[in-house]
Scaffold this motif. Structure first.
Motif, PDB file in Angstrom:
ATOM      1  N   ARG A 119      14.712 -31.107  32.807  1.00 54.94           N
ATOM      2  CA  ARG A 119      14.324 -30.005  31.544  1.00 54.94           C
ATOM      3  C   ARG A 119      15.233 -30.582  30.319  1.00 54.94           C
ATOM      4  NH1 ARG A 119      18.061 -30.559  35.330  1.00 54.94           N
ATOM      5  NH2 ARG A 119      16.901 -29.001  37.107  1.00 54.94           N
ATOM      6  N   LEU A 120      15.087 -29.702  30.050  1.00 57.13           N
ATOM      7  CA  LEU A 120      15.528 -29.678  28.053  1.00 57.13           C
ATOM      8  C   LEU A 120      15.914 -28.240  27.530  1.00 57.13           C
ATOM      9  CD1 LEU A 120      12.530 -31.657  26.594  1.00 57.13           C
ATOM     10  CD2 LEU A 120      14.748 -32.745  27.181  1.00 57.13           C
ATOM     11  N   PRO A 121      17.054 -28.229  27.246  1.00 56.86           N
ATOM     12  CA  PRO A 121      16.669 -27.302  26.281  1.00 56.86           C
ATOM     13  C   PRO A 121      16.826 -27.078  24.996  1.00 56.86           C
ATOM     14  CG  PRO A 121      19.363 -28.065  27.143  1.00 56.86           C
ATOM     15  CD  PRO A 121      18.606 -28.968  27.385  1.00 56.86           C
ATOM     16  N   VAL A 122      15.853 -25.679  24.377  1.00 57.10           N
ATOM     17  CA  VAL A 122      15.408 -25.869  23.074  1.00 57.10           C
ATOM     18  C   VAL A 122      16.228 -25.080  22.231  1.00 57.10           C
ATOM     19  CG1 VAL A 122      12.830 -24.875  22.292  1.00 57.10           C
ATOM     20  CG2 VAL A 122      13.245 -25.230  24.636  1.00 57.10           C
ATOM     21  N   VAL A 123      16.030 -26.023  20.988  1.00 57.27           N
ATOM     22  CA  VAL A 123      17.278 -26.078  20.017  1.00 57.27           C
ATOM     23  C   VAL A 123      16.700 -25.825  18.938  1.00 57.27           C
ATOM     24  CG1 VAL A 123      19.302 -26.668  21.443  1.00 57.27           C
ATOM     25  CG2 VAL A 123      17.743 -27.614  19.526  1.00 57.27           C
ATOM     26  N   ASP A 124      16.839 -24.627  17.844  1.00 54.64           N
ATOM     27  CA  ASP A 124      16.679 -24.915  16.181  1.00 54.64           C
ATOM     28  C   ASP A 124      16.616 -25.423  15.460  1.00 54.64           C
ATOM     29  OD1 ASP A 124      18.604 -23.788  15.821  1.00 54.64           O
ATOM     30  OD2 ASP A 124      17.981 -21.615  15.669  1.00 54.64           O
ATOM     31  N   GLU A 125      17.260 -25.403  14.162  1.00 56.05           N
ATOM     32  CA  GLU A 125      16.798 -26.126  12.884  1.00 56.05           C
ATOM     33  C   GLU A 125      18.942 -25.957  13.181  1.00 56.05           C
ATOM     34  OE1 GLU A 125      16.008 -21.794  11.268  1.00 56.05           O
ATOM     35  OE2 GLU A 125      15.069 -23.876  12.494  1.00 56.05           O
ATOM     36  N   THR A 126      19.324 -25.214  13.962  1.00 58.27           N
ATOM     37  CA  THR A 126      20.833 -25.330  13.627  1.00 58.27           C
ATOM     38  C   THR A 126      21.418 -25.516  14.452  1.00 58.27           C
ATOM     39  OG1 THR A 126      20.886 -22.966  14.013  1.00 58.27           O
ATOM     40  CG2 THR A 126      20.453 -23.972  11.953  1.00 58.27           C
ATOM     41  N   ASP A 127      20.368 -26.311  15.926  1.00 61.20           N
ATOM     42  CA  ASP A 127      21.156 -26.221  17.058  1.00 61.20           C
ATOM     43  C   ASP A 127      21.386 -24.830  17.630  1.00 61.20           C
ATOM     44  OD1 ASP A 127      19.972 -28.930  16.655  1.00 61.20           O
ATOM     45  OD2 ASP A 127      22.530 -29.268  16.266  1.00 61.20           O
ATOM     46  N   ARG A 128      21.477 -24.351  17.825  1.00 63.88           N
ATOM     47  CA  ARG A 128      21.719 -22.857  18.598  1.00 63.88           C
ATOM     48  C   ARG A 128      20.380 -22.592  19.646  1.00 63.88           C
ATOM     49  NH1 ARG A 128      24.379 -18.390  16.125  1.00 63.88           N
ATOM     50  NH2 ARG A 128      25.757 -19.432  14.268  1.00 63.88           N
ATOM     51  N   LEU A 129      20.972 -21.893  20.593  1.00 63.09           N
ATOM     52  CA  LEU A 129      20.031 -21.930  21.926  1.00 63.09           C
ATOM     53  C   LEU A 129      19.061 -21.655  21.829  1.00 63.09           C
ATOM     54  CD1 LEU A 129      18.977 -23.307  24.922  1.00 63.09           C
ATOM     55  CD2 LEU A 129      20.617 -22.166  25.263  1.00 63.09           C
ATOM     56  N   LEU A 130      17.678 -21.639  21.853  1.00 56.77           N
ATOM     57  CA  LEU A 130      16.000 -20.712  21.876  1.00 56.77           C
ATOM     58  C   LEU A 130      15.774 -20.793  23.522  1.00 56.77           C
ATOM     59  CD1 LEU A 130      14.483 -21.980  18.770  1.00 56.77           C
ATOM     60  CD2 LEU A 130      15.872 -20.077  19.130  1.00 56.77           C
ATOM     61  N   GLY A 131      15.947 -21.684  23.997  1.00 55.53           N
ATOM     62  CA  GLY A 131      15.355 -21.637  25.459  1.00 55.53           C
ATOM     63  C   GLY A 131      15.712 -22.654  26.489  1.00 55.53           C
ATOM     64  N   ILE A 132      14.905 -22.874  27.135  1.00 55.91           N
ATOM     65  CA  ILE A 132      14.537 -23.868  27.796  1.00 55.91           C
ATOM     66  C   ILE A 132      13.672 -24.375  28.334  1.00 55.91           C
ATOM     67  CG2 ILE A 132      15.327 -22.799  30.152  1.00 55.91           C
ATOM     68  CD1 ILE A 132      17.269 -25.082  30.706  1.00 55.91           C
ATOM     69  N   VAL A 133      13.136 -25.528  28.702  1.00 54.14           N
ATOM     70  CA  VAL A 133      11.792 -26.095  29.306  1.00 54.14           C
ATOM     71  C   VAL A 133      12.146 -26.816  30.270  1.00 54.14           C
ATOM     72  CG1 VAL A 133      11.499 -27.479  27.489  1.00 54.14           C
ATOM     73  CG2 VAL A 133       9.127 -26.699  28.421  1.00 54.14           C
ATOM     74  N   SER A 134      11.483 -26.734  31.419  1.00 52.41           N
ATOM     75  CA  SER A 134      11.729 -27.553  32.602  1.00 52.41           C
ATOM     76  C   SER A 134      10.199 -28.455  32.946  1.00 52.41           C
ATOM     77  CB  SER A 134      11.826 -26.579  34.001  1.00 52.41           C
ATOM     78  OG  SER A 134      10.634 -26.200  33.620  1.00 52.41           O
TER      79      SER A 134
END
Length: 224
Positions: A119-134
């Motif tokens: 799985r991969l945490p999904v982050v925005d341009e500031t590295d904040r967590l947006l979601g997770i993809v498995s």
């Protein structure tokens, strides 16, 4: 040709752990939410690592077996530290391997494969967590309807991208398996068509019997 993006497939309601989340609370998070891993985030909601069932099970594996039937496994120093950990930051696998929302399924899948993660945490341009993809999320592209795949191949790929007449080259799709038929002008087009078809989301395989016409003669070329 449009590849589905991570943003379209990711889960947005992400269960998180903090650095100081206790071992038992991490176990509870996994159990109550029906997940096998959670990202560990800092005070700004930036992923630091991921703690999974495998990370937590090291604590059980490190315990002596009262029956004496199985020896205590040898653990490297970093594995021993995890086995003895009591908080999420001590248990997690770090650093977090992250994806960006605009990435395609192909990019995310290749990173998972290269980094051996599920799985991969999904982050925005500031590295904040947006979601997770498995892995399971990425596999959802193979649930696309056959008709949608066929329309993308015959419309976007064959007609608009390659400028081919649909009467010359046809594509049939069944359970994600593409069968091509027809005639193209040059033999060099055949591997190009096949490769582009394989790149369409949801395609499982490509086969057929395309022919090419050159110098007024018609030659057959069988493709796999």
């Amino acid at each position: 040709m449009h590849h589905r993006t991570v943003e379209e497939l990711m889960s947005r309601d992400v269960v998180r752990a903090r650095r100081d989340t206790p071992f038992k609370e991490v176990v509870r998070l996994l159990e109550e939410n029906g997940v096998t891993a959670v990202p560990v985030v800092d005070e700004l909601d930036r992923p630091l690592g991921v703690v999974s069932e495998a990370d937590l099970l090291r604590k059980s594996a490190d315990q002596a077996d009262p029956s004496g039937r199985t020896p205590v496994p040898h653990l490297e120093a970093w594995e021993r530290a995890k086995a003895e950990g009591s908080r999420a930051e001590e248990l997690m696998s770090a650093p977090a391997v992250c994806a960006r929302p605009e990435w395609t399924v192909v990019e995310a899948a290749r990173l998972m494969e290269a980094q051996h993660v599920k799985r991969l945490p999904v982050v925005d341009e500031t590295d904040r967590l947006l979601g997770i993809v498995s892995r399971g999320d990425l596999l959802r592209v193979f649930l696309r309807r056959d008709e949608a795949i066929r329309e993308e191949i015959t419309g976007d790929l064959l007609r608009r991208t390659l400028g081919l007449d649909p009467r010359d080259v046809s594509a049939e799709v069944r359970d994600g398996r593409v069968t091509l038929a027809g005639t193209v002008e040059y033999s060099s087009l055949i591997p190009v068509i096949e490769q582009l078809c394989r790149g369409v989301d949801g395609v499982v395989s490509v086969s057929g019997n395309l022919s090419y016409q050159k110098g007024g003669s018609l030659d057959a070329s069988t493709n796999t």
